[in-house]
Structures are given as structure tokens and as C-alpha cells.
Design an enzyme around this catalytic site. Sequence first.
Site, PDB file in Angstrom:
ATOM      1  N   ARG A  27      15.779  20.145  70.269  1.00 13.03           N
ATOM      2  CA  ARG A  27      16.679  19.636  71.308  1.00 13.03           C
ATOM      3  C   ARG A  27      17.363  18.348  70.866  1.00 13.03           C
ATOM      4  NH1 ARG A  27      11.677  19.371  75.324  1.00 13.03           N
ATOM      5  NH2 ARG A  27      11.376  21.280  74.103  1.00 13.03           N
ATOM      6  N   LYS A  70       1.858  20.778  63.859  1.00 15.90           N
ATOM      7  CA  LYS A  70       1.441  22.084  64.352  1.00 15.90           C
ATOM      8  C   LYS A  70       0.130  22.497  63.700  1.00 15.90           C
ATOM      9  CE  LYS A  70       6.199  23.852  64.795  1.00 15.90           C
ATOM     10  NZ  LYS A  70       6.221  24.185  66.228  1.00 15.90           N
TER      11      LYS A  70
END
Length: 446
Positions: free
Chosen positions: A307, A229
Site C-alpha cells: 500500500r 514473514k
Amino acid sequence: MQLTTVLDTPGLTLTFLKEDQPGLPPQVVRDLKPGRVRLLARGMEGDIAVALPPAHAAEARELGQALVKLATDLEVHSVQVEATEYAAALALSLIVSGHRDARYRSEARPGPSAFSVEGLHGADFARVEALAGGIRFARELVNAPANELNPATLARQARTLEALDADVDVWDSAEIEARGMGLLAAVAAGSVTGPRLIRVTLPARGEVRYVLALVGKGVTFDTGGYSIKPAAGMTTMKGDMGGAAAVLGAMRALAEARNLIPEGVEVRAYVPTAENMVGPNAMRPGDIYRAANGKTVEVVNTDAEGRLILADALTMACDEGATEVVDVATLTGAKVVALGSDVAALYSTSPELAARLKAGAEASGEFMWEMPLHVPYLKAFQKETLADLRNSDMVPAGGSIKAALFLREFVTRPWAHLDIAGNAMEGNHGTGWGVGTLVEYVLGRG
């Protein structure tokens, strides 16, 4: 922060205006709106404020927030409120709004420390106390910095629920790998702490009729891995375990209010937890791993890690016999784009389950919006890969829907997914979003 039945000498007392009440200064009552508070008088024996009686629970919650602000501005430490039909909603709002996490400050933050709402007693009092305790627990988990809260210390925090007679099991790396949870192990591979799978159980009273599984994403810090990020996107990533915090906070509240859980309802929490870090053993784009249900997943984007850990936990919850499964996760930035930070995204394979979650959200003053499980979008995760699935197509459009469809591939029971990206934190502070919804959902499962 304490809720009590009676305060001998409250620093601030709130009274409600009666119709045609004489003797009040016009400037106090003029244009007084619902959910607002005005100071009426100050005195040596305490201050007095006035407000319109709340017409519904939402107004009571708004009133609680306004009253805490006034009490803080006046520097009073105890607040008493006249009886109202919406005493429980008002009391919970007072406690939650007045919560001050001072663990990391050299001096305590200002604010009231004791509240009393007339007419709140018995089961209602106990329910408010339990909910407040769960929300505080969730908030403090999110607030904790990543140098203090990692998968191991989150597991230790979960073990504190044993004092409330909850059954807590923690699986470490060896057991996770032995159970074939390759996705959870992969996400944690770059961290020295390793993964944990936390399972908390509140056994049913009497014969088990329903097993409700609550699954919470527990990424205690998310660098994005090798798909790293930007710096600005990493500052709030201690809160990427907001789903885990909501689930554990709900379990704490339910453990305290266990006599309110319908007979025959067993509640289980599954919290997969990991740090998504960069390191010699960290997963790489292009790596393929096998999930607990046998499906293989190609990691296209290491920053789509939530996920992955949820997939293994959802499989475990289903394999262990859940009647229905609800997962909660700070999952996608696309959800924030679609719905902002006040409204959670709801996805479900069961209209009945979705309806009960919506009812729980409404009862607790939280907001959610049901989104479509548009099946054609899943094709983006099935093409151009040697595996059964890939974890991302690197296309932001429809990202929240595609993530939900990915999770659906790992459930075999009625299931709902709550994407709470944006909801779990306000600024740098945890909100406890989801605790109220989950508690109301469980208590309503008769």
C-alpha cells in the site's frame, strides 16, 4: 506456443457432435457433458476427438483446457478445432492452457505447440494473439525467481515494450526521491537494488479524450522487512509483483492491438517496484515517511508495504492528469480469507468505473466481487499515531477493506482497486490474472 490459421497435418482434430449424428459408438457419446472431450479414434494421420458444441464462452474456455490435457496425454504437438461461435474464447483458452514455461528446465515440458481454430481470422485472430502474448508475458514475469527479477530487471523487461512502439520511462532512486515519493523510497531502502518507477504510455490516436491509468504493485520479493514473514509465508513472495505483471501484460497486449483501442483513449501504466528486504537502511516499525502528496505515514508493520508504494504511484497518476485510475495488487491475505483465490476483490469510488471493470472481467472469464469502502474502518489507521496515517492497525479483521481505504487517501480521480492476492499465482506458477480484464476494460472505453 503458436496460433495459426491452418494446420496441414494436425496431430489431433476436435469435431463437434451434431444433433442425431449417426454412426458414433454409444460409449463415446454416452453422458458426454459440456466442456468435456472424448477420444473417438487414433490413426497414423492423426487422432480425432469429439465434444458438444460450446453454448457460451465459459464452456469454450473449459473445453480448451480439457483439449490441451488430452493432447498432452496423447503426446501430440498440433491441435485443430472445428469452427464454433465461440472460436476466440476457445482459441485463447487453448494457448493459455498450453503455455509451458520451460526457461528453468533442462528439458522442455511436454505439450502441444501449435493450435488452429477454424473460422478464427482477421481482427479476432489478431486480438487473441495479442491477449495471449500479454498473458504469457505476465506469467513469465511472475514465474521468474527473485534472483533474476528485481526492480532493475523488471524495468528492463518493461523496456521491451518499446519494440511495440510504447513509450517507456524509468525513474531511479534519485528521481524518485526528487519527486517526493518517500513511501516508495522507504520500502526499497533495505535492498541494494533500490526502487524504480516504471511508466509506460500508449498515446491516443487523435485528440486525447480519456487518459486511463493502470497502476500495478511491483514488489519483486517480500521478506516482510523487520516484521518478517515466517518461512512458509515467504516461499511464494516472488509473486508479490503480480499486479505489476498484470498491468505490463495488459500494456503489451494493448500495444499489439493498438488499432482496437478507441480513438482518443490514452493508456498509461505506472509500476512502482521495490524489494522489501532487511538491511542496515531498511525501514523500521515506528518510522514516519512523507508521501508524494504530502501526507505522512507511520510504518507500524513493515509487511504492509504494498500500500505504501502504491500510494506514491497513485498520487503520480492523478497528478499527471489521469481521467480515471485502476490499481491492481496482491495486497492482503484478508482478501484470500474473504473470497478465496478465484475471485478478486473490487473497490471503487465510481459506480460507472466499477461496472466497466465487471463487464471486462465477465468478457474475459475472470471473476471479481465488489466490496464496500466502509469509511469508519479508516479510523483504525488515523488514531494513536503522530502522522496523518499509519499503514496498519495489526488487526486482521476487515484488512482488505482497510487497505483499500488507505489507498483511497492518495487518489483525486475516479478510482478502482483490485486486490488479487491469491489470483496471481496457482501453486508456484503465475496465472496472468487481470490481463484480460484490463484489456477488455480499455477496449470498452469508447
